[in-house]
Scaffold this active site. Structure first.
Site, PDB file in Angstrom:
ATOM      1  N   CYS A  77       0.885  -1.169   0.038  1.00  0.00           N
ATOM      2  CA  CYS A  77       0.022   0.159   0.172  1.00  0.00           C
ATOM      3  C   CYS A  77       0.918   1.309   0.019  1.00  0.00           C
ATOM      4  O   CYS A  77       1.572   1.455  -0.907  1.00  0.00           O
ATOM      5  CB  CYS A  77      -0.900  -0.040   1.334  1.00  0.00           C
ATOM      6  SG  CYS A  77      -2.171   1.018   1.112  1.00  0.00           S
ATOM      7  N   HIS A 175      -3.668  -4.957  -0.043  1.00  0.00           N
ATOM      8  CA  HIS A 175      -3.398  -5.534   1.272  1.00  0.00           C
ATOM      9  C   HIS A 175      -3.606  -6.916   1.344  1.00  0.00           C
ATOM     10  O   HIS A 175      -4.409  -7.495   1.487  1.00  0.00           O
ATOM     11  CB  HIS A 175      -4.101  -4.870   2.464  1.00  0.00           C
ATOM     12  CG  HIS A 175      -4.061  -3.548   2.547  1.00  0.00           C
ATOM     13  ND1 HIS A 175      -2.790  -3.093   3.702  1.00  0.00           N
ATOM     14  CD2 HIS A 175      -4.562  -2.336   2.400  1.00  0.00           C
ATOM     15  CE1 HIS A 175      -2.998  -1.754   3.457  1.00  0.00           C
ATOM     16  NE2 HIS A 175      -3.884  -1.365   2.729  1.00  0.00           N
ATOM     17  N   GLU A 177      -2.425  -8.931   3.282  1.00  0.00           N
ATOM     18  CA  GLU A 177      -2.701  -9.509   4.732  1.00  0.00           C
ATOM     19  C   GLU A 177      -4.130  -9.360   5.147  1.00  0.00           C
ATOM     20  O   GLU A 177      -4.421 -10.059   6.197  1.00  0.00           O
ATOM     21  CB  GLU A 177      -1.928  -8.666   5.715  1.00  0.00           C
ATOM     22  CG  GLU A 177      -2.298  -7.404   6.093  1.00  0.00           C
ATOM     23  CD  GLU A 177      -2.103  -5.914   5.207  1.00  0.00           C
ATOM     24  OE1 GLU A 177      -2.145  -4.858   5.320  1.00  0.00           O
ATOM     25  OE2 GLU A 177      -1.358  -6.635   4.074  1.00  0.00           O
TER      26      GLU A 177
END
Length: 193
Positions: A77, A175, A177
């Site tokens: 990001c 993202h 994650e």
């Protein structure tokens, strides 16, 4: 394997740590030059504003350290955007690995782009076993225009680079994650590079 997560006061560090733990790895959050340089893999996360983030990075002298890393580095990001030459966000000068100017989405689009969108034109070992058109989670108001370093693109009114690569440096606008099993697979692929 030693995984360093660069600590410069930006958000989303905890979610990256949890994702690594789910994959059976542990990361160390650090701004320590020696720990970053000696790590097998380096993750450069980020949620926040580009110019204030770069100010913190320069104060900790992390820009020079990052620029000279030889092991695989993953910018996530804002971390990806800061690896670029500049950003319209606060007229920030970035670290300059990628000769890319980060632009702001026009107000004709809903800004920030927030939620799930697909990644296409996948061109890297980072995307091993990932299907074209896989959904990833994004939250951003600024983007990297499509460019020679693009290894994935996303359409939000137009195609932009949602992942970039140059030598040992990788960047993803989304993202991983927070992108479910496909995002975790991308993190796993990065750790196995």
């Amino acid at each position: 394997m030693q995984i360093a997560i660069i600590d410069y006061g930006a958000g989303n560090v905890q979610s990256v740590l949890f994702a690594l733990e789910r994959l059976g790895y542990s990361g160390i959050v650090t701004a320590n030059k020696k720990l970053i340089e000696s790590a097998d893999k380096v993750i450069f996360p980020g949620v926040g504003e580009a110019s204030s983030a770069m100010k913190m990075i320069r104060e900790k002298q992390l820009d020079e350290i990052i620029r000279n890393l030889k092991q695989p580095v993953l910018g996530i990001c804002l971390g990806m955007q800061l690896l670029c030459k500049s950003s319209e966000e606060g007229n920030a000068t970035g670290i300059g690995i990628f000769d890319i100017e980060i632009k702001r989405f026009s107000n004709e689009l809903k800004v920030p782009q927030m939620g799930w969108n697909t990644i296409t034109n996948l061109k890297s070992k980072l995307f091993n076993t990932i299907k074209d058109e896989e959904f990833m989670y994004l939250v951003h108001s600024y983007y990297a225009p499509d460019n020679e370093f693009a290894i994935a693109t996303t359409n939000y009114g137009f195609h932009y680079a949602s992942a970039i690569q140059k030598d040992n440096f990788y960047g993803v606008q989304f993202h991983p994650e927070k992108s479910g099993s496909a995002g975790e697979q991308i993190l796993k692929n990065f750790l196995e590079l």
